[in-house]
Design a protein around this motif. Structure first.
Motif, PDB file in Angstrom:
ATOM      1  N   PRO A  59       0.815  -1.227   0.000  1.00  0.00           N
ATOM      2  CA  PRO A  59       0.000   0.000   0.000  1.00  0.00           C
ATOM      3  C   PRO A  59       0.845   1.272   0.000  1.00  0.00           C
ATOM      4  O   PRO A  59       0.489   2.263  -0.644  1.00  0.00           O
ATOM      5  N   PHE A  60       1.978   1.238   0.692  1.00  0.00           N
ATOM      6  CA  PHE A  60       2.855   2.404   0.729  1.00  0.00           C
ATOM      7  C   PHE A  60       3.449   2.669  -0.652  1.00  0.00           C
ATOM      8  O   PHE A  60       3.552   3.823  -1.084  1.00  0.00           O
ATOM      9  N   TRP A  66       1.040   7.065  -6.614  1.00  0.00           N
ATOM     10  CA  TRP A  66      -0.081   7.980  -6.814  1.00  0.00           C
ATOM     11  C   TRP A  66       0.333   9.420  -6.508  1.00  0.00           C
ATOM     12  O   TRP A  66      -0.049  10.352  -7.214  1.00  0.00           O
ATOM     13  N   GLN A  67       1.148   9.585  -5.494  1.00  0.00           N
ATOM     14  CA  GLN A  67       1.605  10.909  -5.108  1.00  0.00           C
ATOM     15  C   GLN A  67       2.464  11.547  -6.212  1.00  0.00           C
ATOM     16  O   GLN A  67       2.498  12.776  -6.348  1.00  0.00           O
ATOM     17  N   GLN A  71       4.167  14.329 -11.581  1.00  0.00           N
ATOM     18  CA  GLN A  71       5.536  14.289 -12.083  1.00  0.00           C
ATOM     19  C   GLN A  71       5.662  13.276 -13.213  1.00  0.00           C
ATOM     20  O   GLN A  71       6.384  13.494 -14.185  1.00  0.00           O
ATOM     21  N   TRP A  72       4.949  12.161 -13.072  1.00  0.00           N
ATOM     22  CA  TRP A  72       4.954  11.130 -14.114  1.00  0.00           C
ATOM     23  C   TRP A  72       4.388  11.672 -15.419  1.00  0.00           C
ATOM     24  O   TRP A  72       4.938  11.434 -16.507  1.00  0.00           O
ATOM     25  N   GLN A  73       3.292  12.402 -15.317  1.00  0.00           N
ATOM     26  CA  GLN A  73       2.664  12.958 -16.514  1.00  0.00           C
ATOM     27  C   GLN A  73       3.547  13.990 -17.203  1.00  0.00           C
ATOM     28  O   GLN A  73       3.500  14.140 -18.428  1.00  0.00           O
ATOM     29  N   ARG A  74       4.355  14.697 -16.415  1.00  0.00           N
ATOM     30  CA  ARG A  74       5.222  15.719 -17.004  1.00  0.00           C
ATOM     31  C   ARG A  74       6.448  15.137 -17.697  1.00  0.00           C
ATOM     32  O   ARG A  74       7.091  15.819 -18.487  1.00  0.00           O
ATOM     33  N   PHE A 128      11.820   3.698  -6.005  1.00  0.00           N
ATOM     34  CA  PHE A 128      11.640   3.211  -4.634  1.00  0.00           C
ATOM     35  C   PHE A 128      10.374   2.370  -4.513  1.00  0.00           C
ATOM     36  O   PHE A 128      10.359   1.357  -3.812  1.00  0.00           O
ATOM     37  N   SER A 129       9.314   2.778  -5.201  1.00  0.00           N
ATOM     38  CA  SER A 129       8.080   1.977  -5.184  1.00  0.00           C
ATOM     39  C   SER A 129       8.328   0.595  -5.771  1.00  0.00           C
ATOM     40  O   SER A 129       7.831  -0.417  -5.252  1.00  0.00           O
TER      41      SER A 129
END
Length: 302
Positions: A59-60, A66-67, A71-74, A128-129
């Motif tokens: 979950p983390f 998600w957080q 940044q991912w979209q950019r 890290f994820s």
């Protein structure tokens, strides 16, 4: 026209992302539910139970991803050939039907998707994820390590016997066996504290990342080293208590600490002790705020 094309591309990417997410849910929801059920009710194999830290880690990892969605979209869309390779390998793993390979297909496919969509910048952003997912994926690593834990088992048994002797109890230690009052307690490979050690390292990495201390090599090295030592000491104390309970006929207490929720409570309290330890190390090893600008200027001039 340019604005319309941009909106069209954004909608296409959104639909593609939703479609891929839906496929991943269909493929891995049953597997993840199996893991969670096995970790919660201890119905999964002993080796795979070592990865129960995934209950908080997965979950983390999802929260961190998600957080970072904006940044991912950019990031520019830049595919890397290695992404396709990993997606193919992950698909082969999944279709193989071999439990270990099917499990490993999850981090493999997720890594492949990051490379396929955003290249190595995507890996750096979600790195890290991905590490959290990989380290929470049940594999045969504990089974492979178990044959080499004899020195640790012997050390734990000898130390536990020594502690009990200091309390006036007649204890005989033979290798990995502790004899208390004529009753034997074996420090088996899976009682050598590997599960607690795995969980300690995993939770320590999460704490380092969450607090930002992971950026400091000194804090990271010292914290991980001390966390490992604490884990080993905590396991020695646990085995000492188990030997005492079994040798003195307190089977209810033995079962509570060994097989019931007492062991989980003991581990949770040990993990909570890592929080003040990290705060203390961060204050001790981090440079004072007034000299940090000087360090930054020095690094820039170099």
């Amino acid at each position: 026209m340019a604005l319309q094309q941009q909106i069209k591309n954004r909608d296409t990417n959104l639909l593609l992302g939703i479609g891929i997410f839906g496929i991943l849910v269909l493929l891995y929801a049953p597997i993840l539910l199996h893991w969670v059920d096995g970790w919660l009710h201890k119905t999964i194999s002993i080796e795979h139970e070592y990865f129960s830290h995934g209950l908080i880690g997965l979950p983390f990892a999802a929260y961190l991803s998600w957080q970072k969605r904006k940044q991912w979209q950019r990031l520019p869309n830049k595919s890397h050939p290695l992404g396709i390779f990993l997606l193919v390998i992950g698909g082969i793993f999944y279709l193989s039907g071999v439990t270990e390979w099917v499990n490993l297909s999850l981090p493999t496919i997720l890594t492949g998707l990051c490379l396929w969509f955003k290249g190595f910048p995507g890996i750096r952003l979600q790195g890290f994820s991905l590490i959290l997912v990989l380290l929470a994926t049940p594999t045969a690593v504990p089974y492979l390590i178990a044959p080499y834990t004899f020195p640790l088992q012997s050390f734990i048994a000898t130390t536990a016997g020594f502690i009990l002797n200091q309390f006036g109890m007649e204890v005989v230690v033979d290798g990995i066996n502790i004899y208390v009052g004529g009753k034997i307690v074996e420090v088996a490979p899976y009682c050598a504290g590997l599960k607690m050690l795995f969980t300690t390292i995993y939770v320590s990495l999460m704490l380092l990342y969450w607090t930002g201390a992971l950026a400091s090599r000194r804090v990271t090295v010292w914290f991980l080293s001390m966390a490992i030592v604490i884990s080993v000491i905590a396991n020695i104390i646990r085995n000492t208590l188990l030997s005492f309970f079994h040798g003195t006929g307190k089977e209810g207490a033995f079962t509570w600490l060994h097989d019931s929720w007492g062991g989980d409570l003991y581990s949770a309290l040990m993990l909570l002790s890592l929080v003040p330890l990290l705060n203390w190390l961060d204050q001790l090893l981090s440079p004072p705020p007034e000299i940090q600008p000087e360090l930054e200027e020095s690094a820039t001039s170099d």
